[in-house]
Scaffold this active site. Structure first.
Site, mmCIF file in Angstrom:
data_model
loop_
_atom_site.group_PDB
_atom_site.id
_atom_site.type_symbol
_atom_site.label_atom_id
_atom_site.label_comp_id
_atom_site.label_asym_id
_atom_site.label_seq_id
_atom_site.Cartn_x
_atom_site.Cartn_y
_atom_site.Cartn_z
ATOM 1 N N ASP A 15 70.479 28.938 3.715
ATOM 2 C CA ASP A 15 69.414 29.896 3.965
ATOM 3 C C ASP A 15 68.184 29.367 3.248
ATOM 4 O O ASP A 15 68.240 29.095 2.047
ATOM 5 C CB ASP A 15 69.791 31.292 3.434
ATOM 6 C CG ASP A 15 68.806 32.365 3.873
ATOM 7 O OD1 ASP A 15 67.592 32.161 3.681
ATOM 8 O OD2 ASP A 15 69.243 33.392 4.403
ATOM 9 N N GLU A 43 71.646 38.788 28.808
ATOM 10 C CA GLU A 43 72.609 39.883 28.698
ATOM 11 C C GLU A 43 72.302 40.971 29.716
ATOM 12 O O GLU A 43 71.134 41.298 29.948
ATOM 13 C CB GLU A 43 72.576 40.464 27.279
ATOM 14 C CG GLU A 43 73.049 39.487 26.219
ATOM 15 C CD GLU A 43 73.026 40.098 24.811
ATOM 16 O OE1 GLU A 43 72.492 41.221 24.642
ATOM 17 O OE2 GLU A 43 73.544 39.451 23.892
ATOM 18 N N HIS A 60 78.141 42.551 22.765
ATOM 19 C CA HIS A 60 77.165 42.928 21.734
ATOM 20 C C HIS A 60 77.642 44.162 20.953
ATOM 21 O O HIS A 60 76.969 45.198 20.884
ATOM 22 C CB HIS A 60 75.799 43.208 22.360
ATOM 23 C CG HIS A 60 74.663 42.725 21.508
ATOM 24 N ND1 HIS A 60 73.637 41.954 21.987
ATOM 25 C CD2 HIS A 60 74.406 42.889 20.190
ATOM 26 C CE1 HIS A 60 72.785 41.677 21.015
ATOM 27 N NE2 HIS A 60 73.238 42.235 19.912
ATOM 28 N N LEU A 61 78.803 44.016 20.341
ATOM 29 C CA LEU A 61 79.451 45.135 19.645
ATOM 30 C C LEU A 61 79.234 45.123 18.134
ATOM 31 O O LEU A 61 79.845 45.924 17.431
ATOM 32 C CB LEU A 61 80.962 45.106 19.927
ATOM 33 C CG LEU A 61 81.396 45.255 21.380
ATOM 34 C CD1 LEU A 61 82.913 45.193 21.478
ATOM 35 C CD2 LEU A 61 80.868 46.562 21.971
ATOM 36 N N GLY A 62 78.402 44.231 17.634
ATOM 37 C CA GLY A 62 78.272 44.074 16.184
ATOM 38 C C GLY A 62 78.046 45.373 15.431
ATOM 39 O O GLY A 62 78.620 45.596 14.368
#
Length: 594
Positions: A233, A323, A347-349
């Site tokens: 990062d 998507e 896209h279930l995060g």
């Protein structure tokens, strides 16, 4: 937008000056460069543009009501919170064309990831003050356009962190043990155990790209599974990595050393197409990729090629460049979603009941606070200010804004050229952007239809030729946070924060002790008997109640400054009559409203 402080000139051992909102920096032979403060995360609103209050209760109707558009679903708890004093419109079938048609009727819009808040949408939002993103990333919001127009963009960065981390770990485990493929085979009547031999996680290296809130939560859980964590990062220090129990590495080394690689970063210019063919080519044979962050970070063509060649053993994808992927059947996104070595989820995060509730409450709180003119810790298009600093700076920002407003009035509304602002701070590295923006708002907002706030204050000042010089005087303690403002055509103003209230302590040569709140009549008169009585009696005859009065004078018989707080706003005729009664022409009566 960036808040830039191009130069710092040392005026004395205890004073520094920086030059902002100008086309060029003023430098002296002893000047040194001070980098602009900033950070990776969101910052704070000074105030919402032109939104001083929201209507409340059933009595709030018509133009008094703030209108909030929900083009995507929000939990009932969030909607209930928003509905207290605001009109909430749910329209989950809006097309992009229809959104352009209706957005001008709303003060705020709250979106998830599907709705694109483009420049065109923002320009059509003639009433729009706040854009809320119910989640972390704001790549579907045109931040430059919002910033230019002074619109506040707020998000909900904490509500779904645990849910996103848990889903990433679920994908990691499913990918390692071929859970999805084995399940599909069994449901189809098969029983081929040998085809689904997996990989153990103990002793394996997890590479984490992006070590923000979610990345840290993933790392914590992965360590609990016996994995070694290496992180990359650009904003992560070696000390922070050590504290988190992970190894800090370069981007290339993180990818090259990972048995499993997981992505946890926003989709911005610096991360778009980050994981390309070159980086994927560094991966060790059998590496597995998890992306529960954003589609677009991975170059999908390169990932598909690596899967087809066997260079990468598998991927678990919760997001795609297009998507839903099968809406674009010929796309690479669709090919990846259908690939046998890909575990794919829609896209279930953040899709847990708890996360949906937390995100809804967090974004509803932020949007309502922004509409009410409050400072918002989750603001995206402004610099970072910590909650600790905010608690100190909030009342000082209010003081700075009201001093600016007073200076605008006293200058006759003709604010231009150089402005000097002086602060009393404990050190010369304290961030003054919030205070500077507040002064600019007070000075310029009364004469502009462009809403001014922390988002766009420097840009508005620069465009209109206002040069703000900041001077910091170092004191042993911030104490009451003195601020002074000097504007051409107006007397020097100084104030302090006392009991969290903005107090005017100097107006030119006068030293009043006056709270800058409510409606105030300000004038000068000759210091002689009967003057105050004339005005008080006349105001009483006009049924205008006096809430407080302050008188500041110099020598006996000279000019005295009078400031009278009023419960109601007097008509122009009353002010004109007071002028004829007692006012000295060195300062005719002025009506101030805060």
């Amino acid at each position: 937008m960036a808040f830039v402080t191009p130069a710092v000139a040392r005026l004395s051992p205890t004073t520094r000056s920086s030059f902002t909102s100008t086309a060029r920096a003023v430098r002296t032979p002893c000047s040194v460069t001070r980098p602009a403060h900033g950070g990776r995360a969101a910052g704070l609103a000074m105030s919402a543009p032109s939104a001083t209050s929201a209507a409340t209760g059933a009595a709030a109707t018509g133009a008094d009501v703030m209108r909030i558009l929900l083009p995507e679903k929000l939990s009932d708890s969030g909607i209930a919170m928003l509905s207290e004093g605001c009109e909430v419109v749910k329209d989950y079938d809006l097309t992009p064309e229809r959104l352009l048609e209706v957005i001008g009727d709303y003060d705020a819009i709250i979106v998830r990831s599907a709705t694109q808040v483009t420049r065109e949408v923002l320009e059509a939002g003639t009433r729009l003050k706040v854009v809320g993103r119910a989640g972390v990333g704001v790549d579907n919001v045109c931040l430059p356009a919002a910033t230019e127009r002074g619109m506040l963009v707020v998000n909900a960065p904490t509500g779904n962190c645990v849910a996103a981390a848990e889903h990433s770990i679920a994908l990691l485990c499913s990918l390692a043990r071929n859970v999805a493929a084995a399940d599909a085979t069994l449901k189809a009547g098969g029983w081929n155990r040998g085809a689904f031999v997996g990989a153990s996680l103990v002793g394996k290296t997890l590479g984490v790209l992006g070590f923000g809130r979610i990345g840290r939560e993933v790392a914590r859980r992965a360590k609990g599974l016996g994995m070694t964590v290496v992180a990359h990062d650009p904003y992560l220090s070696a000390e922070s990595a050590t504290t988190a129990g992970v190894t800090l590495a370069s981007l290339d080394d993180t990818v090259a050393g990972a048995d499993f690689l997981t992505l946890h970063m926003p989709l911005v210019d610096s991360t778009r197409n980050l994981l390309d063919a070159r980086l994927l080519g560094l991966a060790k044979p059998g590496m597995r990729l998890i992306n529960a962050a954003r589609g677009g970070i991975v170059v999908e063509d390169a990932l598909l090629a690596a899967l087809e060649s066997g260079a990468i053993a598998g991927a678990a994808l919760d997001c795609f460049s297009q998507e839903p992927p099968f809406k674009f059947p010929d796309s690479v996104s669709a090919a990846l979603a259908a690939h046998p070595r890909v575990v794919a989820t829609p896209h279930l995060g953040a899709s847990t009941k708890e996360a949906q509730e937390d995100v809804a409450i967090e974004i509803a709180t932020a949007v309502k606070a922004a509409l009410n003119g409050e400072m918002v810790p989750t603001m995206v298009n402004a610099p970072v200010i910590s909650p600790e600093v905010l608690s100190v700076m909030r009342p000082r920002a209010l003081l700075a804004e009201r001093l600016g407003t007073l200076a605008h009035t006293l200058s006759g509304g003709n604010v231009s050229g150089d402005v000097k602002v002086t602060y009393s701070l404990t050190n010369d590295q304290e961030d003054t952007r919030l205070l500077r923006s507040a002064v600019i708002k007070g000075l310029m907002q009364p004469g502009l239809d462009v809403p001014i706030n922390l988002v766009n204050a420097d840009g508005v000042a620069r465009e209109r030729g206002l040069q703000v010089t900041e001077v910091v005087r170092i004191v042993d303690s911030t104490g009451d946070g003195a601020v002074s403002v000097e504007v051409k055509g107006a007397p020097t103003l100084e104030g302090r924060v006392i009991n969290n209230s903005p107090i005017l302590t100097r107006l030119g040569d006068f030293e009043p002790d006056l709270r800058l709140e409510g409606t105030m009549l300000c004038y000068a008169h000759r210091d002689q008997p009967g003057q105050i009585g004339k005005v008080g009696t006349y105001l009483g005859e006009q049924n205008i109640n006096v809430s407080y009065m302050a008188v500041a004078r110099g020598a006996v018989g000279a000019v005295a400054l009078v400031m009278i707080g009023l419960d109601t706003k007097p008509p122009p005729a009353v002010i004109s009559h007071i002028d004829s009664l007692v006012a000295d022409q060195s300062m005719p009566p002025l009506l101030l409203e805060f």
